[in-house]
Design an enzyme around this catalytic site. Structure first.
Site, PDB file in Angstrom:
ATOM      1  N   LYS A  87      -6.353  -2.554  14.207  1.00 28.11           N
ATOM      2  CA  LYS A  87      -6.424  -3.437  13.030  1.00 28.11           C
ATOM      3  C   LYS A  87      -7.545  -4.471  13.182  1.00 28.11           C
ATOM      4  CE  LYS A  87      -3.262  -1.678  10.309  1.00 28.11           C
ATOM      5  NZ  LYS A  87      -3.700  -0.870   9.137  1.00 28.11           N
ATOM      6  N   TYR A  97      -2.566  -0.763  18.589  1.00 25.52           N
ATOM      7  CA  TYR A  97      -2.395  -1.076  17.159  1.00 25.52           C
ATOM      8  C   TYR A  97      -3.190  -2.335  16.805  1.00 25.52           C
ATOM      9  CZ  TYR A  97      -0.311  -2.112  12.634  1.00 25.52           C
ATOM     10  OH  TYR A  97      -0.140  -2.392  11.297  1.00 25.52           O
TER      11      TYR A  97
HETATM   12  P1  NAP Z   1       5.144   2.969   5.952  1.00 24.05           P
HETATM   13  O1  NAP Z   1       6.264   2.731   5.026  1.00 24.05           O
HETATM   14  O2  NAP Z   1       5.408   3.730   7.210  1.00 24.05           O
HETATM   15  O3  NAP Z   1       3.946   3.631   5.157  1.00 24.05           O
HETATM   16  C1  NAP Z   1       2.841   4.208   5.805  1.00 24.05           C
HETATM   17  C2  NAP Z   1       2.162   5.138   4.822  1.00 24.05           C
HETATM   18  O4  NAP Z   1       0.973   5.670   5.451  1.00 24.05           O
HETATM   19  C3  NAP Z   1       3.037   6.308   4.425  1.00 24.05           C
HETATM   20  O5  NAP Z   1       2.892   6.563   3.065  1.00 24.05           O
HETATM   21  C4  NAP Z   1       2.465   7.455   5.248  1.00 24.05           C
HETATM   22  O6  NAP Z   1       2.626   8.682   4.526  1.00 24.05           O
HETATM   23  C5  NAP Z   1       0.993   7.070   5.289  1.00 24.05           C
HETATM   24  N1  NAP Z   1       0.290   7.715   6.375  1.00 24.05           N
HETATM   25  C6  NAP Z   1       0.479   7.563   7.700  1.00 24.05           C
HETATM   26  N2  NAP Z   1      -0.335   8.394   8.381  1.00 24.05           N
HETATM   27  C7  NAP Z   1      -1.042   9.089   7.446  1.00 24.05           C
HETATM   28  C8  NAP Z   1      -2.005  10.112   7.501  1.00 24.05           C
HETATM   29  N3  NAP Z   1      -2.416  10.622   8.676  1.00 24.05           N
HETATM   30  N4  NAP Z   1      -2.536  10.590   6.359  1.00 24.05           N
HETATM   31  C9  NAP Z   1      -2.115  10.108   5.174  1.00 24.05           C
HETATM   32  N5  NAP Z   1      -1.188   9.150   5.037  1.00 24.05           N
HETATM   33  C10 NAP Z   1      -0.653   8.657   6.169  1.00 24.05           C
HETATM   34  O7  NAP Z   1       4.530   1.574   6.452  1.00 24.05           O
HETATM   35  P2  NAP Z   1       3.808   0.381   5.647  1.00 24.05           P
HETATM   36  O8  NAP Z   1       4.268  -0.863   6.289  1.00 24.05           O
HETATM   37  O9  NAP Z   1       3.942   0.549   4.186  1.00 24.05           O
HETATM   38  O10 NAP Z   1       2.298   0.631   6.103  1.00 24.05           O
HETATM   39  C11 NAP Z   1       1.207   0.599   5.199  1.00 24.05           C
HETATM   40  C12 NAP Z   1       0.021  -0.113   5.859  1.00 24.05           C
HETATM   41  O11 NAP Z   1       0.377  -1.484   6.086  1.00 24.05           O
HETATM   42  C13 NAP Z   1      -0.348   0.444   7.224  1.00 24.05           C
HETATM   43  O12 NAP Z   1      -1.756   0.491   7.340  1.00 24.05           O
HETATM   44  C14 NAP Z   1       0.224  -0.570   8.198  1.00 24.05           C
HETATM   45  O13 NAP Z   1      -0.454  -0.579   9.415  1.00 24.05           O
HETATM   46  C15 NAP Z   1       0.035  -1.847   7.401  1.00 24.05           C
HETATM   47  N6  NAP Z   1       0.847  -3.005   7.793  1.00 24.05           N
HETATM   48  C16 NAP Z   1       2.221  -2.948   7.820  1.00 24.05           C
HETATM   49  C17 NAP Z   1       2.946  -4.067   8.186  1.00 24.05           C
HETATM   50  C18 NAP Z   1       4.459  -4.054   8.255  1.00 24.05           C
HETATM   51  O14 NAP Z   1       5.041  -4.976   8.887  1.00 24.05           O
HETATM   52  N7  NAP Z   1       5.130  -3.111   7.636  1.00 24.05           N
HETATM   53  C19 NAP Z   1       2.292  -5.262   8.509  1.00 24.05           C
HETATM   54  C20 NAP Z   1       0.902  -5.282   8.468  1.00 24.05           C
HETATM   55  C21 NAP Z   1       0.193  -4.160   8.105  1.00 24.05           C
HETATM   56  P3  NAP Z   1       2.972  10.114   5.133  1.00 24.05           P
HETATM   57  O15 NAP Z   1       3.766   9.903   6.397  1.00 24.05           O
HETATM   58  O16 NAP Z   1       3.736  10.770   4.040  1.00 24.05           O
HETATM   59  O17 NAP Z   1       1.648  10.753   5.374  1.00 24.05           O
END
Ligand code: NAP
Length: 261
Positions: free
Chosen positions: A161, A157
């Protein structure tokens, strides 16, 4: 400045939950036309309804799996039936799968992380670039503190990133002559479905992550995205690192703060 987003076309991947869903609502509140993609259509429809209620000029949603070139191309063909230009592309779809050390890592987890966080972002960018207007278009990629600092169990991961960070920088150079802006928004711990996905539906383990400290909310991150996307055309926000106050680094958390906020 938010008025600059009124009637703009904003495409958000991974809009069915978390940061992407919050962004859809906030760009909607700024009066944008929002185009939303993800795999879970029922959740995507809920996001679209929330964005519409918030004041979006229009909302549109369609199934999208960024791990498939065919799905990305079908999605962009559908986008072309709505609009001939996309003002803001938000590459948000992604996440973590598992927390295994490299010694115990699973191929399926590695492949899922590389497919969504790296290749998905590349596929979406390649397909959308012809629709981004020169001198005003914006690509915002969602990175992470994990792209800047590694942690045990996070090799792939963090690596994905870190790749996102360098892809963003390369794109910024490649597109400099076009006036298309490229930036990355890199959050620290944010309470979303992220940990539920990482721990494969284990709610207890996922909840424990967010009990350590007061995390960011998806809205906190979405606000930074809306701000970055609403600067005038001569301003490019290259990067934003946004952290919970109680998380000064990946391994440095003020756990005592949980009771103070
Ligand atoms: P989340 O609630 O799990 O949301 C992830 C989103 O990505 C969901 O809408 C999911 O939709 C979509 N997704 C995953 N795989 C996909 C695919 N193959 N095709 C299309 N859509 C896909 O988590 P989040 O925290 O909001 O994550 C959003 C971004 O922020 C990610 O890139 C994550 O790495 C980043 N991020 C998160 C954090 C944290 O602590 N939460 C910190 C830093 C960065 P479906 O499953 O419906 O496809």
């Amino acid at each position: 400045m938010l008025s600059s987003l009124k009637n703009k076309w904003v495409l958000i991947t991974g809009a069915s939950s978390g940061i992407g869903a919050a962004a859809a609502e906030q760009f909607g509140a700024a009066g944008a036309n929002v185009i939303l993609g993800a795999r879970r259509m029922d959740k995507l429809a809920n996001t679209a309804a929330a964005a519409e209620k918030a004041g979006a000029a229009s909302t549109h949603h369609h199934e999208l799996d960024v791990t498939s070139t065919q799905s990305v191309e079908a999605f962009i063909s559908w986008v072309r039936t709505l609009t001939q230009h996309v003002d803001v592309l938000i590459n948000n779809a992604g996440g973590a799968h598992g927390l295994d050390t490299v010694a115990e890592g699973k191929d399926a987890d590695w492949e899922a992380m590389i497919q969504s966080n790296i290749l998905g972002l590349l596929r979406m960018t390649r397909a959308t670039l012809p629709l981004l207007p020169q001198h005003t278009g914006i690509i915002l990629n969602i990175g992470s503190i994990a792209g800047r600092q590694a942690y045990e169990g996070g090799a792939v991961y963090c690596g994905a990133k870190a790749a996102e960070r360098h892809i963003t920088k390369a794109l910024r150079l490649e597109l400099c002559e076009t006036g298309v802006r490229v930036g990355t928004v890199d959050p620290g711990m944010t309470e979303t479905e992220f940990s539920l996905v990482r721990f494969k539906g284990d709610t207890e383990r996922a909840n424990e992550v967010y009990e350590e400290i007061k995390p960011l909310t998806a809205d906190d991150v979405a606000e930074a995205m809306v701000w970055a996307a609403s600067r005038p055309p001569h301003v490019c926000i290259d990067e934003i690192l946004i952290m919970p106050t109680a998380q000064a680094a990946i391994h440095k958390k003020n756990t005592a703060s949980r009771n103070n906020v």
